[in-house]
Write a protein that holds these residues in place. Structure first.
Motif, mmCIF file in Angstrom:
data_model
loop_
_atom_site.group_PDB
_atom_site.id
_atom_site.type_symbol
_atom_site.label_atom_id
_atom_site.label_comp_id
_atom_site.label_asym_id
_atom_site.label_seq_id
_atom_site.Cartn_x
_atom_site.Cartn_y
_atom_site.Cartn_z
ATOM 1 N N HIS A 365 7.809 5.175 -18.534
ATOM 2 C CA HIS A 365 7.231 3.868 -18.877
ATOM 3 C C HIS A 365 7.824 2.747 -18.022
ATOM 4 O O HIS A 365 8.155 1.667 -18.512
ATOM 5 N N ASP A 366 7.940 3.046 -16.732
ATOM 6 C CA ASP A 366 8.520 2.112 -15.766
ATOM 7 C C ASP A 366 7.410 1.232 -15.184
ATOM 8 O O ASP A 366 6.565 1.720 -14.431
ATOM 9 N N PRO A 367 7.368 -0.070 -15.503
ATOM 10 C CA PRO A 367 6.281 -0.926 -15.000
ATOM 11 C C PRO A 367 6.306 -1.098 -13.486
ATOM 12 O O PRO A 367 5.256 -1.280 -12.863
ATOM 13 N N THR A 368 7.488 -1.027 -12.866
ATOM 14 C CA THR A 368 7.538 -1.161 -11.407
ATOM 15 C C THR A 368 6.889 0.036 -10.730
ATOM 16 O O THR A 368 6.276 -0.095 -9.666
ATOM 17 N N ALA A 369 7.017 1.219 -11.342
ATOM 18 C CA ALA A 369 6.373 2.414 -10.781
ATOM 19 C C ALA A 369 4.861 2.292 -10.883
ATOM 20 O O ALA A 369 4.128 2.677 -9.952
ATOM 21 N N LYS A 370 4.366 1.748 -11.984
ATOM 22 C CA LYS A 370 2.924 1.563 -12.131
ATOM 23 C C LYS A 370 2.401 0.563 -11.109
ATOM 24 O O LYS A 370 1.338 0.764 -10.501
ATOM 25 N N ASP A 371 3.137 -0.503 -10.879
ATOM 26 C CA ASP A 371 2.740 -1.481 -9.859
ATOM 27 C C ASP A 371 2.735 -0.840 -8.476
ATOM 28 O O ASP A 371 1.861 -1.125 -7.650
ATOM 29 N N TRP A 372 3.712 0.037 -8.214
ATOM 30 C CA TRP A 372 3.799 0.721 -6.930
ATOM 31 C C TRP A 372 2.554 1.574 -6.692
ATOM 32 O O TRP A 372 2.005 1.608 -5.588
ATOM 33 N N LEU A 373 2.086 2.247 -7.733
ATOM 34 C CA LEU A 373 0.902 3.096 -7.610
ATOM 35 C C LEU A 373 -0.343 2.287 -7.266
ATOM 36 O O LEU A 373 -1.260 2.792 -6.611
ATOM 37 N N LYS A 374 -0.386 1.051 -7.733
ATOM 38 C CA LYS A 374 -1.569 0.213 -7.513
ATOM 39 C C LYS A 374 -1.613 -0.400 -6.113
ATOM 40 O O LYS A 374 -2.642 -0.938 -5.705
ATOM 41 N N LYS A 375 -0.511 -0.328 -5.391
ATOM 42 C CA LYS A 375 -0.474 -0.877 -4.035
ATOM 43 C C LYS A 375 -1.186 0.051 -3.054
ATOM 44 O O LYS A 375 -1.403 1.233 -3.326
ATOM 45 N N THR A 376 -1.538 -0.486 -1.901
ATOM 46 C CA THR A 376 -2.121 0.354 -0.852
ATOM 47 C C THR A 376 -1.023 1.217 -0.236
ATOM 48 O O THR A 376 0.171 0.866 -0.320
ATOM 49 N N PRO A 377 -1.372 2.340 0.372
ATOM 50 C CA PRO A 377 -0.350 3.149 1.034
ATOM 51 C C PRO A 377 0.459 2.353 2.056
ATOM 52 O O PRO A 377 1.673 2.529 2.150
ATOM 53 N N ALA A 378 -0.215 1.468 2.816
ATOM 54 C CA ALA A 378 0.493 0.669 3.816
ATOM 55 C C ALA A 378 1.528 -0.239 3.160
ATOM 56 O O ALA A 378 2.641 -0.429 3.674
ATOM 57 N N GLU A 379 1.165 -0.820 2.012
ATOM 58 C CA GLU A 379 2.120 -1.675 1.290
ATOM 59 C C GLU A 379 3.326 -0.889 0.799
ATOM 60 O O GLU A 379 4.414 -1.450 0.614
ATOM 61 N N ASN A 380 3.150 0.409 0.610
ATOM 62 C CA ASN A 380 4.259 1.267 0.184
ATOM 63 C C ASN A 380 4.980 1.914 1.361
ATOM 64 O O ASN A 380 5.852 2.767 1.165
ATOM 65 N N GLY A 381 4.621 1.504 2.586
ATOM 66 C CA GLY A 381 5.319 1.981 3.766
ATOM 67 C C GLY A 381 4.743 3.217 4.412
ATOM 68 O O GLY A 381 5.368 3.795 5.306
ATOM 69 N N ALA A 382 3.566 3.651 3.984
ATOM 70 C CA ALA A 382 2.948 4.844 4.571
ATOM 71 C C ALA A 382 2.315 4.509 5.919
ATOM 72 O O ALA A 382 1.861 3.380 6.141
ATOM 73 N N PRO A 383 2.253 5.481 6.830
ATOM 74 C CA PRO A 383 1.587 5.239 8.115
ATOM 75 C C PRO A 383 0.078 5.060 7.939
ATOM 76 O O PRO A 383 -0.500 5.559 6.969
ATOM 77 N N GLN A 384 -0.532 4.339 8.835
ATOM 78 C CA GLN A 384 -1.980 4.148 8.773
ATOM 79 C C GLN A 384 -2.707 5.466 9.074
ATOM 80 O O GLN A 384 -2.183 6.355 9.733
ATOM 81 N N HIS A 385 -3.937 5.545 8.552
ATOM 82 C CA HIS A 385 -4.829 6.683 8.828
ATOM 83 C C HIS A 385 -4.259 8.008 8.319
ATOM 84 O O HIS A 385 -4.582 9.076 8.856
ATOM 85 N N PHE A 386 -3.407 7.964 7.299
ATOM 86 C CA PHE A 386 -2.765 9.186 6.811
ATOM 87 C C PHE A 386 -3.356 9.623 5.479
ATOM 88 O O PHE A 386 -3.649 10.795 5.281
ATOM 89 N N PHE A 387 -3.498 8.677 4.553
ATOM 90 C CA PHE A 387 -4.122 8.975 3.273
ATOM 91 C C PHE A 387 -4.585 7.677 2.638
ATOM 92 O O PHE A 387 -4.230 6.585 3.075
ATOM 93 N N SER A 388 -5.427 7.826 1.631
ATOM 94 C CA SER A 388 -5.909 6.663 0.880
ATOM 95 C C SER A 388 -5.661 6.907 -0.604
ATOM 96 O O SER A 388 -5.557 8.056 -1.049
ATOM 97 N N VAL A 389 -5.588 5.807 -1.359
ATOM 98 C CA VAL A 389 -5.316 5.897 -2.785
ATOM 99 C C VAL A 389 -6.261 4.968 -3.529
ATOM 100 O O VAL A 389 -6.476 3.828 -3.116
ATOM 101 N N SER A 390 -6.845 5.458 -4.609
ATOM 102 C CA SER A 390 -7.643 4.612 -5.492
ATOM 103 C C SER A 390 -7.072 4.699 -6.899
ATOM 104 O O SER A 390 -6.629 5.764 -7.326
ATOM 105 N N TYR A 391 -7.064 3.569 -7.604
ATOM 106 C CA TYR A 391 -6.511 3.503 -8.959
ATOM 107 C C TYR A 391 -7.589 2.940 -9.865
ATOM 108 O O TYR A 391 -8.056 1.826 -9.667
ATOM 109 N N ARG A 392 -8.004 3.733 -10.843
ATOM 110 C CA ARG A 392 -9.024 3.288 -11.795
ATOM 111 C C ARG A 392 -8.444 3.321 -13.199
ATOM 112 O O ARG A 392 -8.077 4.371 -13.706
#
Length: 514
Positions: A365-392
């Motif tokens: 129940h860590d709210p910072t982890a939930k916020d992290w999931l909602k960010k784009t991969p790039a905002e989380n430090g992932a390289p471009q063109h590697f993967f995409s994430v959607s949160y519904r």
């Protein structure tokens, strides 16, 4: 051979392909740093005595003496105190296969021979876990790991150890078939593994140092449909992770198995391999097992995170498949675009990182982890063109009687008619059975929750105004609550609908004497 074969079975078949040269192939290594805990490993040999397993007779037709219960070699990774002992190697884990189902009688099932040759170059690789290390004090959430089609409990040992190092207790057993070691690609196979998951849930909740209220199941491939079946029947499971799970590719089996994703309310993290085109689906996923409503599209009442790993093949979601050199014999056939074998290593690391944050959000129940999931991969430090994430995020309420009761409990019984109206507006076919409402009303009445009982039974009278029984029940509740006028009114209505209602006559006579 098309990648959907791996989606079904996760077992590498021998085909004629040009192998990747060893000098060009990076050796798999898990690149995520270890968490704050040392990792311990305990191996438990136990049986599920509620099920028989194996043939009743041997190859000579003689009855088999001895234990016939289902054997479940159970691996438990856990946060441990620091130890000077040597950690487990890949070879040490492979040694466990000799007693996977035979326990005290070592015997290597012939199906593991390809793994033995494929992992030869990795047998000396040291991992993190220390056998039988002393557990640390504290209480930790539980993760059950469900392996892919017919595979061993430790096929994703790097992920299991990683989670344990971050404060989780991870429990797994091999994916056995319903009556023998080989898994079967049918409902019987799914249901057998789903029952194993629920068995492990019950077992894990009695382990020391566990937080039994917080439990998730992570499954790869076939394990990623078995965990759906388990969660549909087991309310102890609070979250799911599917590593390119078969729930996406076999909706026909989901439908035939009576599982209703549209009624699921728990969160789901789903990883997919690189894009699967409409043409691929039409050509390779066209059988009856592949036809049915999309599980992911139906998952609207629970949070859904979809991570599309653009360059990863199906088998790269397992660290042991990445170590298995037989895997790469097929890479030229199954790879995505120009993504190479070297992309599988960082891809696996990102998969592990997203899994950890998701579990931290759901179970810790860590709210910072939930916020992290909602960010784009790039905002989380992932390289471009590697993967995409959607949160519904979840929306609406599943139209079931149980969920109706839960929603009434949240909003209050004085809002029961509004709750019903909202559900009916979302789905005009939604219907509450008269008998179920009446039973609920009487349960509340017997529990001395009289105002709540009246609210429930008034809804029943609204929904079924032509039934005399609803007014008799409502009259009884009013009588018990000391509301004589309302009770008389409802008993009279009951008799208008059914003049032969002896119980309403009896209660009406008693009230009129008062």
């Amino acid at each position: 051979m098309f990648r959907s074969t791996y989606i079904l079975c996760g077992i590498i078949a021998a085909i004629s392909c040009t192998p990747v040269q060893a000098e060009d192939a990076p050796h798999f290594r898990f690149t995520e740093p270890q968490g704050s805990y040392t990792v311990g490993l305990k191996v438990v040999e136990q049986f599920d005595a509620s099920r028989t397993w194996g043939p009743p007779a041997d190859i000579l037709g003689k009855p088999i003496d001895g234990e016939r219960a289902r054997p479940l070699q159970t691996l438990i990774w856990y946060p441990a105190e620091k130890s000077s002992a040597s950690p487990m190697s890949v070879g040490d884990y492979f040694k466990l296969l000799e007693t996977e189902t035979s326990f005290s009688k070592p015997h290597l099932w012939e199906g593991w021979n390809d793994w033995k040759t494929g992992l030869a170059a990795s047998m000396a690789d040291q991992l993190w876990s220390v056998r039988d290390a002393k557990p640390v004090a504290g209480h930790f959430p539980i993760v059950i790991y469900a392996p892919s089609f017919g595979n061993m409990a430790w096929e994703n040992v790097d992920l299991c150890e990683y989670l344990a190092s971050h404060g989780y207790i991870v429990v797994a057993t091999g994916a056995l078939g319903a009556v023998d070691r080989p898994m079967t690609s049918d409902l019987a196979g799914i249901l057998a593994q789903a029952r194993d998951i629920s068995f492990l849930v019950g077992y894990a909740q009695h382990l020391p140092n566990v937080d039994s209220a917080d439990l998730a199941v992570a499954g790869f491939s076939w394990g990623g449909i078995a965990n759906l079946f388990a969660a549909a029947q087991d309310s102890r499971i609070k979250a799911l992770v599917a590593l390119d799970g078969s729930m996406r590719y076999y909706p026909g089996l989901v439908k035939d198995g009576g599982v209703h994703p549209e009624q699921m309310t728990i969160p789901l993290l789903f990883f997919t391999e690189g894009e699967l085109t409409l043409e691929d689906q039409a050509q390779y996923l066209s059988g009856p097992q592949n036809q049915g409503p999309s599980v992911l599209n139906a998952w609207t009442h629970g949070d859904l995170v979809i991570t599309r790993m653009l360059g990863m093949t199906h088998t790269e979601y397992s660290s042991m498949y990445q170590r298995n050199e037989n895997t790469w014999k097929h890479f030229d056939v199954d790879k995505k675009a120009d993504y190479g074998r070297d992309q599988g290593i960082p891809g696996y690391a990102w998969m592990a990182r997203y899994t950890l944050n998701y579990l931290n959000a759901c179970l810790k129940h860590d709210p910072t982890a939930k916020d992290w999931l909602k960010k784009t991969p790039a905002e989380n430090g992932a390289p471009q063109h590697f993967f995409s994430v959607s949160y519904r995020e979840a929306s609406g309420i599943p139209q079931t009687f149980d969920n109706f009761r839960l929603e009434v409990g949240k909003r209050g019984f004085d809002q029961i008619k509004n709750v019903y109206a909202d559900l009916h507006k979302e789905n005009p076919d939604f219907k509450l059975e008269q008998g179920a409402i009446d039973t609920w009303g009487y349960e509340l009445m017997l529990g001395d929750h009289l105002p709540e009982s009246i609210d429930v039974l008034e809804l029943n009278a609204q929904l079924y105004p032509d039934s005399g029984g609803v007014y008799q029940s409502l009259g009884t509740a009013y009588a018990k609550a000391g509301k004589k006028d309302q009770a008389i009114q409802n008993f009279n209505k009951a008799l208008e609908k059914n003049p032969n209602d002896a119980e309403s006559k009896r209660q009406l006579e008693e009230l009129q004497k008062q």
